[in-house]
Design an enzyme around this catalytic site. Structure first.
Site, mmCIF file in Angstrom:
data_model
loop_
_atom_site.group_PDB
_atom_site.id
_atom_site.type_symbol
_atom_site.label_atom_id
_atom_site.label_comp_id
_atom_site.label_asym_id
_atom_site.label_seq_id
_atom_site.Cartn_x
_atom_site.Cartn_y
_atom_site.Cartn_z
ATOM 1 N N SER A 110 2.628 10.766 -11.235
ATOM 2 C CA SER A 110 1.793 10.345 -12.355
ATOM 3 C C SER A 110 1.935 8.821 -12.531
ATOM 4 O O SER A 110 1.886 8.089 -11.552
ATOM 5 C CB SER A 110 2.166 11.126 -13.624
ATOM 6 O OG SER A 110 1.216 10.932 -14.642
ATOM 7 N N GLU A 241 -4.187 11.344 -6.047
ATOM 8 C CA GLU A 241 -4.504 12.448 -6.953
ATOM 9 C C GLU A 241 -5.095 11.897 -8.235
ATOM 10 O O GLU A 241 -4.725 10.819 -8.691
ATOM 11 C CB GLU A 241 -3.273 13.330 -7.194
ATOM 12 C CG GLU A 241 -2.075 12.649 -7.815
ATOM 13 C CD GLU A 241 -1.928 12.936 -9.290
ATOM 14 O OE1 GLU A 241 -2.694 13.749 -9.836
ATOM 15 O OE2 GLU A 241 -1.040 12.330 -9.912
ATOM 16 N N HIS A 308 -1.028 16.593 -10.522
ATOM 17 C CA HIS A 308 -0.941 17.228 -11.837
ATOM 18 C C HIS A 308 -1.265 18.718 -11.861
ATOM 19 O O HIS A 308 -1.282 19.319 -12.933
ATOM 20 C CB HIS A 308 -1.852 16.487 -12.822
ATOM 21 C CG HIS A 308 -1.323 15.143 -13.230
ATOM 22 N ND1 HIS A 308 -1.437 14.036 -12.434
ATOM 23 C CD2 HIS A 308 -0.658 14.745 -14.351
ATOM 24 C CE1 HIS A 308 -0.871 12.991 -13.044
ATOM 25 N NE2 HIS A 308 -0.392 13.393 -14.205
#
Length: 337
Positions: A110, A241, A308
């Site tokens: 993240s 991502e 995620h």
């Protein structure tokens, strides 16, 4: 040359929050993660930022950076794992002491991927994109997540093979916890822009595209310099991502990265499963992947185990990888050379 840290057994883990800390009402998650890690034989040193959160960050940027810098120089700590991601890690970069980055692992994903990518690009020290700390609080980990320890314990010159997961988690069910934290209910199926088996080789770089895109054009996102100084002309495989972007925002970002030269000498791109990719009009994420694959003349894999929508493979920034995908299943062989 890439420098690879090595994780020894029963070592000490440093827990600091260069992005978001854990607010008081969720301190139980952190304590639970500490207990799980201690059961595995690790020792834990945690600092103040891990336990605080206000105004979308654990603490002011300078304090976050200072805490990280001290952990990096602490000879007792061999691995740094933030509790989780967040929003504003980029504020800390100008205060991070890149001159004194030690050969020790930093693991996360993240917003943490901003720091991971910046460290590898600037210093040539490999960093680990994978599970965060609070997701290691279960009685045990699923097979995919559990590989983080084996990957970080790979010696220089050796290789480690990881497989696509069997199932993934569609949504969090916090009222229905499992012994391994995630609710793995959906069949994993890696997809591709090609109609055949895909095999690509190159050095891995990547992270959460929402946040690492802000490194473009800064001293912390100098991909050309990294290629010249650390990988001697090897090609690159990007793993990316998407946490929150719409399809048009994703497209704009990929074009920007392309214009900045990030995809020069790139053999393939892998995209993780995403909770976002919201279509704009009838413009879908599959359209984005197909267009970009055609423009760059490279294969794009998507819905892989990254990001995620857990579980996720542990990708090492800087490692040499051979990635194969066929009939919905994939393998990632990383060599620490």
């Amino acid at each position: 040359m890439i420098k690879y840290p090595f994780l020894e057994k029963d070592t000490t883990i440093g827990v600091t929050a260069p992005s978001s800390g854990v607010p008081s009402e969720l301190h139980g998650l952190l304590n639970s993660a500490f207990k799980s890690m201690e059961k595995k034989g690790f020792k834990i040193i945690s600092r103040e930022t891990a336990w605080t959160q206000d105004k979308a960050k654990s603490a002011p940027a300078k304090k976050r950076a200072e805490e990280f810098n001290k952990m990096m120089l602490n000879g007792e700590i061999q691995l740094i794992i933030p509790p989780w991601g967040g929003e504003l890690l980029i504020e800390t970069l100008e205060y991070i002491d890149f001159e004194n980055i030690q050969n020790k692992w930093v693991l996360g994903y993240s917003d943490i991927s901003v720091l991971l990518l910046a460290i590898t690009l600037k210093t040539g020290v490999a960093t680990a994109h994978g599970t965060n700390l609070v997701d290691l609080r279960g009685e045990y980990s699923d097979d995919t997540t559990a590989m983080w320890q084996s990957v970080l314990s790979t010696k220089k010159g050796e290789s480690i093979l990881q497989y696509s997961s069997k199932k993934y988690q569609k949504e969090w069910q916090n009222d229905n916890p499992t012994p391994y934290i995630f609710n793995l209910t959906e069949q994993t199926y890696w997809k591709s822009t090609e109609n055949e088996k895909v095999k690509v080789q190159g050095r891995l770089l990547g992270g959460c595209i929402d946040t690492i895109r802000h490194l473009v054009g800064t001293p912390y996102g100098d991909v050309q310099n990294f290629k010249k100084n650390y990988i001697e002309g090897d090609s690159i495989i990007w793993y990316l991502e998407n946490c929150e972007l719409t399809t048009t925002d994703l497209r704009r970002t990929l074009v920007q990265m392309k214009l900045a030269g990030w995809f020069e000498n790139c053999t393939g791109i892998m995209f993780g499963r995403s909770p976002a990719n919201t279509p704009v009009e009838n413009y879908t994420v599959e359209d984005v992947y197909k267009e970009f694959s055609k423009e760059l003349q490279i294969p794009i894999l998507y819905d892989i185990d990254c990001g995620h929508v857990p579980p996720q493979i542990t990708f090492i920034n800087g490692a040499y990888a051979e990635v194969e995908s066929n009939n919905g299943q994939g393998t990632v062989l990383q060599t620490f050379k």
